[in-house]
Structures are given as C-alpha cells and as structure tokens.
Design a protein around this motif. Structure first.
Motif, mmCIF file in Angstrom:
data_model
loop_
_atom_site.group_PDB
_atom_site.id
_atom_site.type_symbol
_atom_site.label_atom_id
_atom_site.label_comp_id
_atom_site.label_asym_id
_atom_site.label_seq_id
_atom_site.Cartn_x
_atom_site.Cartn_y
_atom_site.Cartn_z
ATOM 1 N N ALA A 53 46.085 40.919 27.388
ATOM 2 C CA ALA A 53 44.871 41.721 27.206
ATOM 3 C C ALA A 53 44.022 41.627 28.469
ATOM 4 O O ALA A 53 44.029 40.595 29.163
ATOM 5 C CB ALA A 53 44.072 41.240 25.993
ATOM 6 N N GLU A 54 43.287 42.707 28.763
ATOM 7 C CA GLU A 54 42.438 42.725 29.955
ATOM 8 C C GLU A 54 41.271 43.682 29.757
ATOM 9 O O GLU A 54 41.312 44.584 28.902
ATOM 10 C CB GLU A 54 43.249 43.137 31.183
ATOM 11 C CG GLU A 54 43.986 44.454 31.039
ATOM 12 C CD GLU A 54 44.941 44.709 32.191
ATOM 13 O OE1 GLU A 54 44.931 43.904 33.146
ATOM 14 O OE2 GLU A 54 45.672 45.696 32.142
ATOM 15 N N GLY A 55 40.234 43.475 30.547
ATOM 16 C CA GLY A 55 39.043 44.313 30.470
ATOM 17 C C GLY A 55 38.098 43.919 31.593
ATOM 18 O O GLY A 55 38.517 43.324 32.593
ATOM 19 N N THR A 56 36.842 44.232 31.430
ATOM 20 C CA THR A 56 35.834 43.891 32.434
ATOM 21 C C THR A 56 34.628 43.275 31.741
ATOM 22 O O THR A 56 34.354 43.538 30.567
ATOM 23 C CB THR A 56 35.385 45.123 33.223
ATOM 24 O OG1 THR A 56 34.867 46.107 32.312
ATOM 25 C CG2 THR A 56 36.543 45.714 34.017
ATOM 26 N N ALA A 57 33.909 42.457 32.488
ATOM 27 C CA ALA A 57 32.690 41.835 31.979
ATOM 28 C C ALA A 57 31.578 42.016 33.006
ATOM 29 O O ALA A 57 31.814 41.941 34.220
ATOM 30 C CB ALA A 57 32.916 40.346 31.698
ATOM 31 N N ALA A 58 30.364 42.288 32.516
ATOM 32 C CA ALA A 58 29.210 42.504 33.394
ATOM 33 C C ALA A 58 28.668 41.164 33.872
ATOM 34 O O ALA A 58 28.459 40.244 33.074
ATOM 35 C CB ALA A 58 28.129 43.272 32.650
ATOM 36 N N VAL A 59 28.437 41.077 35.191
ATOM 37 C CA VAL A 59 27.861 39.867 35.752
ATOM 38 C C VAL A 59 27.152 40.226 37.054
ATOM 39 O O VAL A 59 27.694 40.919 37.902
ATOM 40 C CB VAL A 59 28.957 38.796 36.014
ATOM 41 C CG1 VAL A 59 30.051 39.327 36.923
ATOM 42 C CG2 VAL A 59 28.346 37.535 36.594
ATOM 43 N N GLY A 60 25.892 39.794 37.173
ATOM 44 C CA GLY A 60 25.112 40.010 38.393
ATOM 45 C C GLY A 60 24.962 41.468 38.784
ATOM 46 O O GLY A 60 25.045 41.796 39.969
ATOM 47 N N GLY A 61 24.779 42.353 37.858
ATOM 48 C CA GLY A 61 24.628 43.763 38.172
ATOM 49 C C GLY A 61 25.929 44.471 38.457
ATOM 50 O O GLY A 61 25.944 45.663 38.761
ATOM 51 N N GLY A 62 27.047 43.784 38.362
ATOM 52 C CA GLY A 62 28.354 44.406 38.580
ATOM 53 C C GLY A 62 29.320 44.012 37.462
ATOM 54 O O GLY A 62 28.910 43.534 36.402
ATOM 55 N N THR A 63 30.580 44.225 37.700
ATOM 56 C CA THR A 63 31.600 43.881 36.704
ATOM 57 C C THR A 63 32.718 43.081 37.375
ATOM 58 O O THR A 63 32.985 43.234 38.574
ATOM 59 C CB THR A 63 32.205 45.135 36.058
ATOM 60 O OG1 THR A 63 32.795 45.953 37.068
ATOM 61 C CG2 THR A 63 31.136 45.920 35.303
ATOM 62 N N VAL A 64 33.342 42.229 36.583
ATOM 63 C CA VAL A 64 34.485 41.443 37.056
ATOM 64 C C VAL A 64 35.637 41.648 36.082
ATOM 65 O O VAL A 64 35.420 41.833 34.879
ATOM 66 C CB VAL A 64 34.134 39.941 37.157
ATOM 67 C CG1 VAL A 64 33.106 39.697 38.230
ATOM 68 C CG2 VAL A 64 33.644 39.412 35.812
ATOM 69 N N PRO A 65 36.860 41.667 36.592
ATOM 70 C CA PRO A 65 37.996 41.817 35.687
ATOM 71 C C PRO A 65 38.204 40.547 34.862
ATOM 72 O O PRO A 65 38.025 39.429 35.353
ATOM 73 C CB PRO A 65 39.169 42.077 36.633
ATOM 74 C CG PRO A 65 38.754 41.453 37.923
ATOM 75 C CD PRO A 65 37.265 41.607 38.000
ATOM 76 N N VAL A 66 38.573 40.745 33.639
ATOM 77 C CA VAL A 66 38.840 39.640 32.718
ATOM 78 C C VAL A 66 40.232 39.845 32.137
ATOM 79 O O VAL A 66 40.562 40.946 31.667
ATOM 80 C CB VAL A 66 37.805 39.578 31.578
ATOM 81 C CG1 VAL A 66 38.114 38.417 30.646
ATOM 82 C CG2 VAL A 66 36.399 39.458 32.139
#
Length: 221
Positions: A53-66
C-alpha cells in the motif's frame, strides 16, 4: 517315493515399508506437491517483502510519499509460509497418522496465509502508522491511498501451498518415507537380536569346561 523339500520357496518381494510410490499417479503427485509447495512458499516470502500500500502524507506545507510493505501490513503469510516449508519436509520424515497430521498442517498453513493476504489487500492501518511516524502527528491522514497487486500474488502463492497439502492428504500414503530410505542395508532387523560371537573363557572353571569339551581355550578366532 516322493519327498518334501525343506528349502523354502522364494516368495515375491513385498512392498517396502517405507511406502515407496508404486504407481505413476503416486510419483506424479509427489513431484507436484514438492514443486507447488516449494514454489508457493517462495512466492509468499518474496511478495510479502514488496510494497502493498502507498499514498502521501502532508508535512510542512508539502507532501511526502508513504509506503507499507507486506511485513508491515501483516506478518502472518510469512510465518505460515515458513511453517509450510517445514511441514513439506516433515511429510517425508513421518509415516501413517503422523504423515496425515503433517499434511493437514501443510494445507492449513496455505489456507491461513491466503486468508491473511486477502485481508491485508485492503488494509490501511500500516500506511497510517507509517504516516504518523514520518510526520510525527498521530492524527496524520494518508491521501491518495492505493493498494498494489502484491497481496494477491502472496495469496496465490499461499494457495499453491494449500494445494500441496491437499495432494499430501490424498496421495501421501503412497510416498516414500525418509527413515526407511536411509537405513543401512546391513543393519539387523528389528525384533531379531544380532548374532552373538563366542567369547573366550576367562574364569578357571570355564577353562576346564572348555578342555572337557575338547576345545582349545587359548585359541583365538
């Protein structure tokens, strides 16, 4: 006048107690079970380490892949694949009721791994936990969550283990046993004591008895 010979008549050799496969069907089922069991366990172990499974998470005004691999989602398929491999080998080390029990364990290992993989195909807890770890926010939400095909590949490998177990349950009684194959040809059979060699007399009375019988107690064989 006729007479009866005391020489025993040679009898046909009985089937080996080790249960060697006597029919082409038994040999084919043995080869199929070995191939399917080993292949299925290999597929499960390899695919469980891939991204499920994969997605993105919001951090510091941007997004990082998870991302979350199969081991993070569920460790059940991997554990049961190892159990299935051990059971596949143990099938040839036991006989009769023990073989049936081990064959059942092999089949159950495949079935359990398949169910766990199917359930993990839609799981999102592992991705959420990874997002919380990356962002440091336990309430972090994963956006654009997608699931790969690897859980289904894992389930397919587990089904191969299941089929191997079913073959062992159906045809296992005609398969050879490891114990009987590796017995030494010259080993005495069970229930028959090994031939005893005459020991040289050691006590004085034994020496006199040997002399009375006309034997030489000092002679070595």
């Amino acid at each position: 006048m006729g007479y009866v010979s005391a020489v025993p008549v040679p009898q046909p050799r009985a089937a080996r107690a080790s249960g060697a496969a006597a029919t082409p069907g038994g040999r084919r089922s043995l080869a199929a079970a070995l191939l399917l069991g080993a292949l299925g366990a290999t597929v499960v172990l390899l695919s469980a380490g891939q991204i499920w499974a994969e997605g993105t998470a919001a951090v510091g005004g941007g997004t990082v892949p998870v991302q979350a691999d199969g081991g993070a989602v569920t460790g059940v398929p991997t554990a049961l694949a190892i159990v299935g491999l051990a059971a596949l080998v143990a099938v040839f080390a036991v006989r009769r009721a023990g073989r049936t029990l081990v064959s059942g364990l092999l089949a159950l290992s495949g079935a359990g791994a398949a169910v766990a993989a199917f359930l993990g195909a839609s799981d999102s807890d592992a991705v959420d936990a990874e997002a919380a770890r990356i962002t440091g926010d336990t309430a972090a939400a994963v956006a654009g969550l997608t699931h790969t095909a690897w859980p289904y590949v894992t389930a397919g490998g587990a089904l191969l283990i299941l089929v191997a177990g079913l073959l062992a349950l159906r045809f296992g009684t005609s398969w050879p046993a490891m114990g009987g194959r590796y017995e030494r040809a010259g080993a005495p059979r069970a229930g028959r004591p090994a031939p005893r060699t005459a020991a040289a007399p050691e006590r004085p009375e034994d020496l006199w008895k040997a002399l009375d019988r006309g034997e030489d107690p000092t002679r070595e064989d």
